[in-house]
Scaffold this motif. Structure first.
Motif, PDB file in Angstrom:
ATOM      1  N   GLN A   1      -6.934 -17.209  13.112  1.00  0.00           N
ATOM      2  CA  GLN A   1      -6.290 -17.832  11.953  1.00  0.00           C
ATOM      3  C   GLN A   1      -4.965 -18.461  12.345  1.00  0.00           C
ATOM      4  OE1 GLN A   1      -6.456 -14.493   9.119  1.00  0.00           O
ATOM      5  NE2 GLN A   1      -7.595 -15.852   7.767  1.00  0.00           N
ATOM      6  N   TYR A  10       7.484 -20.170 -10.711  1.00  0.00           N
ATOM      7  CA  TYR A  10       7.145 -18.828 -10.225  1.00  0.00           C
ATOM      8  C   TYR A  10       5.661 -18.743  -9.873  1.00  0.00           C
ATOM      9  CZ  TYR A  10       6.453 -13.768 -10.289  1.00  0.00           C
ATOM     10  OH  TYR A  10       6.109 -12.486  -9.957  1.00  0.00           O
ATOM     11  N   LEU A  11       4.818 -19.424 -10.680  1.00  0.00           N
ATOM     12  CA  LEU A  11       3.371 -19.389 -10.454  1.00  0.00           C
ATOM     13  C   LEU A  11       2.976 -20.168  -9.199  1.00  0.00           C
ATOM     14  CD1 LEU A  11       1.954 -19.899 -14.051  1.00  0.00           C
ATOM     15  CD2 LEU A  11       1.997 -17.804 -12.729  1.00  0.00           C
ATOM     16  N   TRP A  12       3.785 -21.156  -8.816  1.00  0.00           N
ATOM     17  CA  TRP A  12       3.460 -21.973  -7.643  1.00  0.00           C
ATOM     18  C   TRP A  12       3.714 -21.149  -6.375  1.00  0.00           C
ATOM     19  CZ3 TRP A  12       0.621 -25.997  -6.940  1.00  0.00           C
ATOM     20  CH2 TRP A  12       0.702 -26.714  -5.751  1.00  0.00           C
ATOM     21  N   PRO A  13       2.682 -20.934  -5.539  1.00  0.00           N
ATOM     22  CA  PRO A  13       2.856 -20.047  -4.392  1.00  0.00           C
ATOM     23  C   PRO A  13       3.863 -20.579  -3.371  1.00  0.00           C
ATOM     24  CG  PRO A  13       0.556 -20.740  -4.666  1.00  0.00           C
ATOM     25  CD  PRO A  13       1.361 -21.534  -5.617  1.00  0.00           C
ATOM     26  N   ALA A  14       4.680 -19.682  -2.845  1.00  0.00           N
ATOM     27  CA  ALA A  14       5.646 -20.070  -1.809  1.00  0.00           C
ATOM     28  C   ALA A  14       4.896 -20.256  -0.496  1.00  0.00           C
ATOM     29  CB  ALA A  14       6.707 -18.986  -1.678  1.00  0.00           C
ATOM     30  N   ALA A  15       5.286 -21.289   0.288  1.00  0.00           N
ATOM     31  CA  ALA A  15       4.599 -21.568   1.564  1.00  0.00           C
ATOM     32  C   ALA A  15       4.899 -20.454   2.562  1.00  0.00           C
ATOM     33  CB  ALA A  15       5.077 -22.906   2.104  1.00  0.00           C
ATOM     34  N   LYS A  16       3.906 -20.160   3.401  1.00  0.00           N
ATOM     35  CA  LYS A  16       4.082 -19.116   4.416  1.00  0.00           C
ATOM     36  C   LYS A  16       3.885 -19.703   5.797  1.00  0.00           C
ATOM     37  CE  LYS A  16       2.683 -15.208   1.636  1.00  0.00           C
ATOM     38  NZ  LYS A  16       1.578 -14.346   1.289  1.00  0.00           N
ATOM     39  N   LYS A  42      -1.821 -20.161  10.383  1.00  0.00           N
ATOM     40  CA  LYS A  42      -1.243 -20.320   9.034  1.00  0.00           C
ATOM     41  C   LYS A  42      -2.267 -19.968   7.956  1.00  0.00           C
ATOM     42  CE  LYS A  42       1.698 -23.537   8.025  1.00  0.00           C
ATOM     43  NZ  LYS A  42       2.139 -24.904   7.725  1.00  0.00           N
ATOM     44  N   GLY A  43      -3.019 -18.903   8.193  1.00  0.00           N
ATOM     45  CA  GLY A  43      -3.975 -18.420   7.200  1.00  0.00           C
ATOM     46  C   GLY A  43      -5.281 -19.188   7.168  1.00  0.00           C
ATOM     47  N   LYS A  44      -5.426 -20.218   8.033  1.00  0.00           N
ATOM     48  CA  LYS A  44      -6.667 -21.004   8.027  1.00  0.00           C
ATOM     49  C   LYS A  44      -7.481 -20.702   9.284  1.00  0.00           C
ATOM     50  CE  LYS A  44      -5.059 -24.796   5.196  1.00  0.00           C
ATOM     51  NZ  LYS A  44      -4.839 -26.215   5.096  1.00  0.00           N
ATOM     52  N   ALA A  45      -8.807 -20.586   9.113  1.00  0.00           N
ATOM     53  CA  ALA A  45      -9.669 -20.235  10.243  1.00  0.00           C
ATOM     54  C   ALA A  45      -9.829 -21.429  11.186  1.00  0.00           C
ATOM     55  CB  ALA A  45     -11.012 -19.786   9.734  1.00  0.00           C
TER      56      ALA A  45
END
Lengths: 145, 391
Positions: free
Chosen positions: A66, A36-42, A68-71
């Motif tokens: 951005q 549960y603590l391991w973040p799900a990929a987006k 996939k959330g990366k600049a």
């Protein structure tokens, strides 16, 4: 004096059995908790992001967006568009494109990269990662390599 | 110090209060060693600050919203709209800094007086754990205002975690809740800051206080030769030492309010994930590690840097097991005192270099630019002043 038996006793067996059962029960509770603590990929693997106003950029100008959330920095060159990760491999600050010098500069610890993202000076342990650029008519799309 | 008569009668008629009364009496009237003085109040000072942080933290929680869209606005609301919100926010922010300062001074006192030696090794170890967890408290709380400095300091801090060999990537991904610092990171830091750390620290402080009371304060006598303090020589915990702590509590409130009024923490601009401001630096207590990391470059540089930053904390934690000499007096422990002084001067120097690195500063009328590694270069007098980014 009674000699102590080395054979496993019923109590010893129960101790081990209860210990193993407790460990299994503990794992049943802990493993889902840790997952549960391991973040799900987006975002999908091949996510393409359109560069807004790309065609309005002159040669030597840049835009940041951005993927996939990366600049990512998109730079217009004389021959088209190039895109590089804006994240400095040193400590994660965002590099800026210095159009006049044709270099990427990190404002945090002064790492300098050439126009192809290769390290020129400073503490960065590696180059800026390139991104894939696709031009479709008037539109420009960027995606991870 | 006794409960009011009616309460005593009520409790006595229902419970056997003798055990509790004897325990409280013994603790309140415990005799402390004769050399116990003002240097011994840093522990109480840190405890008072922890209590202050808990109270102000609960008050801030009433209006704080831990989401990227609302966090910065809610801090603005607390500061500008909520009654006395500005004061609680400032006292909380300054309290964090003073708590780390108080703990540092407490550890310095304990180290140089040799109080960590047998039988107080576990008291020291729990103390080091409290110190480390308090810095984690500071790190997680720093992000919560969701302003530019907080966002980028957290980005840099969590990026450092990625340099840990083998598990670095996993550690960074778990800390951030993804590839970058986002709302997931804010939620994680919020939970750690307001739920997990307060309880863990409360437990550790309870154990630390229990161990401290069980072994009493250390004297300056050799290990194994400590004499029990006679009634007539010892300093009564109540009222003498408690009175000192009262003085410190009043001074502390005065200092906190003065700092809050005269040197308030700015709200700053909201976090912008697409714009890194210049000269991002961590809080002062992370500056020595931040600066030390810069001297390790190349493919294995970051790994070596993390080892170099971890060694002092490992040494601190294990120090009672490494220094087994019987002497406590600083003059009779030249090696331990020398190492302690080198460590202190090293940390202060690295901290200062971290503070000035990348900036331009003036000394005795001359201007110097400090490189990222802290080397100064004289700047020509007619050169325009550099942008120090508010530092």
């Amino acid at each position: 004096m009674k000699e102590q038996s080395t054979d496993p006793t019923r109590r010893g067996f129960l101790d081990v059995f209860i210990g193993i059962c407790s460990a299994i029960m503990g794992a049943f509770v802990a493993i889902p908790g840790l997952m549960y603590l391991w973040p799900a990929a987006k975002g999908g693997a091949g996510e393409e992001v359109e560069v807004k106003g790309a065609k309005n950029l002159s040669a030597g100008e840049s835009n940041i967006l951005q993927v996939k959330g990366k600049a990512v920095l998109v730079v217009r060159t004389n021959s088209g568009f190039e895109a590089y990760s804006a994240i400095c491999p040193h400590l994660g600050c965002l590099v800026k494109w210095e159009g006049v010098k044709r270099e990427f500069l990190c404002p945090c610890h002064a790492a300098v990269f050439d126009s192809k993202g290769q390290v020129l000076s400073g503490p960065s342990p590696g180059p800026l990662s390139p991104y894939k650029v696709k031009e479709v008519g008037e539109k420009v799309f960027v995606s991870a390599v | 110090m006794n409960a009011p008569g009616w309460m005593q009668r009520y409790l006595n008629s229902r419970y056997n209060m003798e055990v509790a009364n004897t325990f409280v009496d013994k603790q309140m009237h415990k005799r402390l060693p004769p050399h116990t003085g003002w240097l011994h109040i840093f522990g109480s000072l840190s405890l008072l600050l922890f209590i202050s942080q808990t109270i102000t933290g609960i008050l801030l929680l009433i209006y704080y919203r831990p989401t990227p869209d609302e966090a910065h606005e809610s801090i603005k609301y607390i500061t500008t709209q909520a009654h006395f919100g500005w004061l609680y926010r400032q006292v909380h922010a300054w309290g964090a800094t003073l708590m780390i300062l108080g703990l540092t001074l407490h550890m310095i006192r304990t180290y140089f007086m040799g109080s960590y030696k047998k039988p107080r090794e576990l008291t020291w170890i729990t103390g080091v754990m409290i110190f480390v967890l308090t810095t984690v408290f500071g790190f997680t709380g720093y992000l919560l205002p969701w302003n530019q400095i907080a966002f980028w300091a957290t980005t840099v801090g969590t990026e450092s975690a990625a340099k840990v060999p083998y598990i670095g990537g996993w550690l960074q991904y778990s800390l951030r809740g993804g590839d970058a610092v986002t709302g997931e990171t804010l939620s994680r830091f919020f939970v750690v800051h307001v739920i997990i750390l307060p309880w863990v620290l409360t437990g550790l402080i309870a154990v630390h206080l229990f161990l401290m009371r069980a072994t009493n304060l250390a004297t300056m006598e050799r290990v194994g030769e400590e004499k029990k303090t006679p009634e007539e020589c010892g300093i009564p915990f109540f009222p003498v030492h408690v009175a000192k702590e009262g003085v410190i509590a009043v001074l502390l409130i005065a200092v906190l309010v003065t700092l809050s009024v005269l040197s308030p923490w700015e709200i700053g601009l909201p976090a912008d994930p697409l714009n890194t401001p210049p000269h991002i630096k961590p809080e002062w207590y992370f500056l020595p590690s931040y600066q030390l990391l810069k001297y390790f470059q190349g493919p294995y540089g970051a790994f070596m840097g993390i080892i170099a930053c971890s060694v002092p904390f490992g040494l601190l934690l294990l120090w009672p097991m490494l220094d087994r000499g019987k002497e406590r007096h600083p003059r009779k422990r030249p090696l331990a005192v020398g190492l302690g002084l080198i460590g202190l001067i090293g940390a202060l120097s690295l901290g200062y270099l971290g503070h000035v690195s990348g900036l331009e500063k003036s000394y005795f009328g001359a201007r110097y630019h400090f490189s990222e590694k802290g080397w100064p270069t004289r700047v020509a007098d007619d050169a325009p002043p550099a942008d120090n980014g508010g530092h």
